[in-house]
Design a protein around this motif. Structure first.
Motif, short mmCIF file in Angstrom:
data_model
loop_
_atom_site.label_atom_id
_atom_site.label_comp_id
_atom_site.label_asym_id
_atom_site.label_seq_id
_atom_site.Cartn_x
_atom_site.Cartn_y
_atom_site.Cartn_z
N MET A 153 -36.51 34.41 -27.90
CA MET A 153 -36.91 35.96 -27.74
C MET A 153 -36.90 36.69 -29.21
O MET A 153 -37.83 37.37 -29.44
CB MET A 153 -35.90 36.64 -26.84
CG MET A 153 -36.31 38.12 -26.36
SD MET A 153 -35.14 38.89 -25.26
CE MET A 153 -35.37 37.65 -23.94
N GLU A 154 -36.06 36.21 -30.04
CA GLU A 154 -35.92 36.98 -31.19
C GLU A 154 -37.14 36.62 -32.21
O GLU A 154 -37.89 37.64 -32.48
CB GLU A 154 -34.71 36.33 -32.18
CG GLU A 154 -33.51 36.89 -31.85
CD GLU A 154 -33.43 38.51 -32.10
OE1 GLU A 154 -33.64 38.72 -33.10
OE2 GLU A 154 -32.70 39.11 -30.88
N LEU B 289 -40.02 39.00 -30.65
CA LEU B 289 -40.06 40.58 -30.82
C LEU B 289 -40.30 40.55 -32.41
O LEU B 289 -40.68 41.87 -32.65
CB LEU B 289 -38.26 40.79 -30.73
CG LEU B 289 -37.83 40.88 -29.24
CD1 LEU B 289 -36.22 41.03 -29.34
CD2 LEU B 289 -38.48 42.05 -28.84
N GLN C 175 -37.59 42.60 -22.77
CA GLN C 175 -38.03 42.46 -24.41
C GLN C 175 -39.05 43.21 -24.82
O GLN C 175 -38.76 44.06 -25.85
CB GLN C 175 -38.74 40.71 -24.33
CG GLN C 175 -39.15 40.49 -25.46
CD GLN C 175 -39.88 39.05 -25.06
OE1 GLN C 175 -40.39 38.74 -24.14
NE2 GLN C 175 -39.93 38.44 -26.30
N THR D 272 -37.76 46.97 -24.85
CA THR D 272 -36.76 47.08 -25.85
C THR D 272 -37.37 47.44 -27.23
O THR D 272 -37.48 48.27 -28.04
CB THR D 272 -35.71 45.94 -26.32
OG1 THR D 272 -35.34 45.80 -24.70
CG2 THR D 272 -34.86 46.33 -26.99
N THR D 273 -38.67 46.57 -27.22
CA THR D 273 -39.32 46.29 -28.53
C THR D 273 -40.20 47.87 -28.83
O THR D 273 -40.35 48.27 -29.62
CB THR D 273 -40.66 45.30 -28.42
OG1 THR D 273 -39.72 44.21 -28.28
CG2 THR D 273 -41.30 45.13 -29.71
#
Ligand SMILES: [Zn+2]
Length: 244
Positions: free
Chosen positions: A1-2, A5, A42, A45-46
């Motif tokens: 996920m990082e 992002l 995700q 948040t981004t």
């Protein structure tokens, strides 16, 4: 996920349309590979937006076949099969020669040529100074610009979809994942400038043939997409469990 992002710059309060554009841009620049998993959380948040806004953006991308939703996997970036890639290019061959024919016949085409020449200059500059992602993105943008100039919004939406799916197919199948050959874009623009619609159509058609040839779609066994493989495995496991 990082990893995913970090492919988007942090941004605040985006609308559904902007989020969709950013995702498409990431695909055009090959920052989001086929099969990559994407979650509502995700993206919310981004982009610092509610999940409702994200859900709308994702629904529209799913409608266009750019996101694939699967019950057990969630949403992933599409991974076109070879057959799908051939179908995408077949549609582009039906649509894009007509776009350049319209532009070559447009009375006000000198204004269009100024914009197209500016775009070609950006493509040239990117070749020497920018990342490959930027090059590939700009070379896809050329095709979107042509559609936009034809002044038909349905066509623009269709071309965004076709261009995104082409980029994903190129990542999966092209021997060399380069941008479109620059001299071919330039030949298309010259034919439009001369008002030679037959030549513009011919140049576009041969350009799209080269794009398809680079993908080696005729060779070898069709590689199932990531999503399709997982689904097949799950289906297979279920069938085995049922039998057992
Ligand atoms: Zn091209």
């Amino acid at each position: 996920m990082e990893r995913t992002l970090s492919r988007f710059e942090k941004s605040h309060g985006r609308t559904e349309v902007e989020i969709r554009k950013r995702i498409l841009q990431a695909i055009f620049e090959q920052r989001l590979p086929p099969g990559e998993k994407i979650t509502e959380e995700q993206l919310a948040t981004t982009f610092d937006v509610s999940r409702t806004v994200v859900r709308q953006a994702m629904a529209r991308l799913a409608q266009d076949g750019i996101l694939v939703k699967s019950p057990n996997i969630g949403s992933t970036i599409a991974a076109p099969t070879k057959k799908e890639a051939r179908d995408i290019l077949a549609v582009r061959r039906m649509v894009e020669p007509d776009i350049v024919r319209i532009l070559a016949s447009a009375p006000s085409r000198q204004d269009l040529i100024v914009r197209l020449d500016q775009h070609l200059a950006r493509e040239d500059e990117a070749r020497y100074t920018k990342s490959r992602g930027t090059q590939v993105g700009l070379s896809g943008e050329f095709h979107l610009l042509l559609a936009e100039m034809a002044g038909n919004r349905i066509l623009v939406r269709l071309m965004n979809q076709l261009q995104a799916l082409t980029c994903l197919a190129i990542l999966l199948y092209a021997g060399r994942d380069e941008a479109c050959p620059p001299e071919e874009h330039s030949r298309i623009v010259r034919a439009i400038a001369e008002g030679d619609h037959a030549a513009a159509e011919k140049e576009m058609l041969s350009h799209l043939r080269h794009v398809e040839q680079d993908m080696n779609l005729e060779r070898g066994v069709d590689t199932a997409s990531f999503t399709a493989s997982i689904e097949w495995l799950r289906g297979h496991a279920t069938a085995a469990n049922e039998k057992g």
